[in-house]
Enzyme design. Sequence first.
Site, short mmCIF file in Angstrom:
data_model
loop_
_atom_site.label_atom_id
_atom_site.label_comp_id
_atom_site.label_asym_id
_atom_site.label_seq_id
_atom_site.Cartn_x
_atom_site.Cartn_y
_atom_site.Cartn_z
N SER A 32 0.84 -1.18 0.00
CA SER A 32 0.00 0.00 0.00
C SER A 32 0.88 1.23 0.00
O SER A 32 1.85 1.31 0.73
CB SER A 32 -0.89 0.01 1.24
OG SER A 32 -1.58 1.24 1.33
N ARG A 33 0.53 2.19 -0.84
CA ARG A 33 1.25 3.47 -0.82
C ARG A 33 0.73 4.34 0.30
O ARG A 33 1.39 5.26 0.74
CB ARG A 33 1.11 4.18 -2.16
CG ARG A 33 1.96 3.55 -3.25
CD ARG A 33 1.89 4.35 -4.50
NE ARG A 33 0.65 3.98 -5.20
CZ ARG A 33 0.16 4.63 -6.22
NH1 ARG A 33 0.77 5.69 -6.69
NH2 ARG A 33 -0.95 4.25 -6.79
N VAL A 34 -0.48 4.05 0.78
CA VAL A 34 -1.08 4.83 1.85
C VAL A 34 -0.48 4.44 3.18
O VAL A 34 -0.03 5.28 3.96
CB VAL A 34 -2.62 4.65 1.86
CG1 VAL A 34 -3.21 5.34 3.06
CG2 VAL A 34 -3.21 5.16 0.57
#
Length: 185
Positions: A32-34
């Site tokens: 996940s980039r979040v």
Amino acid sequence: NVISITDGQIFLETDLFYSGVRPAVNVGISVSRVGGAAQVALMKSIAGTLRLSLAQYRELAAFAQFGSDLDKATQDQLSRGARMVEILKQGQYQPLPVEKQIVILYAGTQGFVDGYPIDVLDRYEKELYAFLEGRRPEVLSTIREKCTDKKAVKELNELMAGALKEFAKEFAVDAGKAAGAVAAA
């Protein structure tokens, strides 16, 4: 400020599913980039290294199958990893409020469940929530109110530690015998 939670890829594994891990997410290869940007401050401080710890646990568990002579640190890491996997299991259609997620993750990551057999952790979790709701409701309400405040993290950790130590004195592993879990704080 809304962060998209559809960003990233979650990998599910049938082996995890059939071993009772639900949701059956392989944390080692899910991305996940979040990441932590979507977490409240308190959750981020408690679970910041959880993904890495679980991935390391799975690697160690696979390695440990081939050898029986493991040092104490490795045995402790395997033991804690097994307990974290157990407390992360979630029943279908049983969402958990963030304040309860935070308390059980804190209990697991800080060693409050290390001394308990894995097969009592489901009961431990249910009785812990009942204890907090009935006898220490201010713990859950304070976490709910302050979990986004980075400045309150230390205060909330101390609040949880105190409540978990109090609960440990009452939680019985089996009928009539008090638990011998050591509450690391």
